[in-house]
Design a protein around this motif. Structure first.
Motif, short mmCIF file in Angstrom:
data_model
loop_
_atom_site.label_atom_id
_atom_site.label_comp_id
_atom_site.label_asym_id
_atom_site.label_seq_id
_atom_site.Cartn_x
_atom_site.Cartn_y
_atom_site.Cartn_z
N GLN A 1 55.06 154.70 2.29
CA GLN A 1 56.34 155.34 2.05
C GLN A 1 56.18 156.73 1.43
O GLN A 1 57.02 157.60 1.64
N PRO B 1 54.92 160.40 4.08
CA PRO B 1 55.77 161.46 4.65
C PRO B 1 56.23 162.49 3.61
O PRO B 1 56.29 163.69 3.91
N ARG C 1 57.27 159.64 9.13
CA ARG C 1 58.14 158.47 9.28
C ARG C 1 57.93 157.79 10.63
O ARG C 1 57.92 156.57 10.74
#
Length: 175
Positions: free
Chosen positions: A4, A7, A93
């Motif tokens: 997570q 990005p 993502r």
């Protein structure tokens, strides 16, 4: 958690140095393209507006030159930096989503192969072995759901095609 943050890290690094965010995502061509676009565009804009940049400037001269830059030069460079950061974030993502789809597809293929082995060879558990709660819950809930690698929507693992996009699922080729 680490996936997570990747990005966001790519976006921050893309703002620090053009192309660096894409390098961390291992997108070599994109990194080179963004770097050349931003640096080349900056050089072209400086040349177009006759902004002189000397190599032996003092800090006060550099500050005065930066403050005197026209917005026609600064605004496109800032926009290119922002677009590079947004692109790095979106590519990061997309990489995460693709990795999750691949994991779900591999898990669905494994389950499909295990269910075919169970139907063909019979149940491998002994007759006195108790069924685990996970297998009972899965059989009571209905067919297992997997994510289609083509469209990303949930579909039944028992089918050989996605009922949303009608593309064949990966284990359909194995039969």
């Amino acid at each position: 958690m680490r996936d997570q943050l990747r990005p966001l890290l790519a976006a921050v690094l893309a703002m620090a140095l053009p192309g660096l965010g894409h390098l961390i995502l291992r997108r070599w061509g994109r990194a080179l393209l963004w770097h050349l676009t931003i640096v080349g565009g900056s050089v072209a804009l400086f040349a177009l507006y006759d902004v002189s940049v000397g190599s032996t400037m003092s800090l006060t001269e550099a500050t005065e030159t930066a403050a005197a830059l026209p917005t026609d030069v600064v605004l496109p460079i800032i926009i290119l930096y922002a677009l590079s950061a947004v692109d790095a974030y979106l590519v990061g993502r997309a990489d995460i989503a693709e990795r999750r789809r691949a994991d779900a597809t591999a898990e669905a293929i494994r389950r499909h192969a295990a269910s075919e082995d169970g139907e063909t060879n019979g149940d491998h558990r002994g007759t006195n072995a108790p069924a685990s709660d996970a297998t009972v819950a899965e059989s009571d809930a209905g067919p297992a759901k997997v994510e289609c690698p083509h469209c990303g929507k949930q579909t039944d693992a028992d089918l050989d095609f996605c009922h949303w996009c009608t593309e064949p699922l990966p284990w359909a080729d194995a039969e």
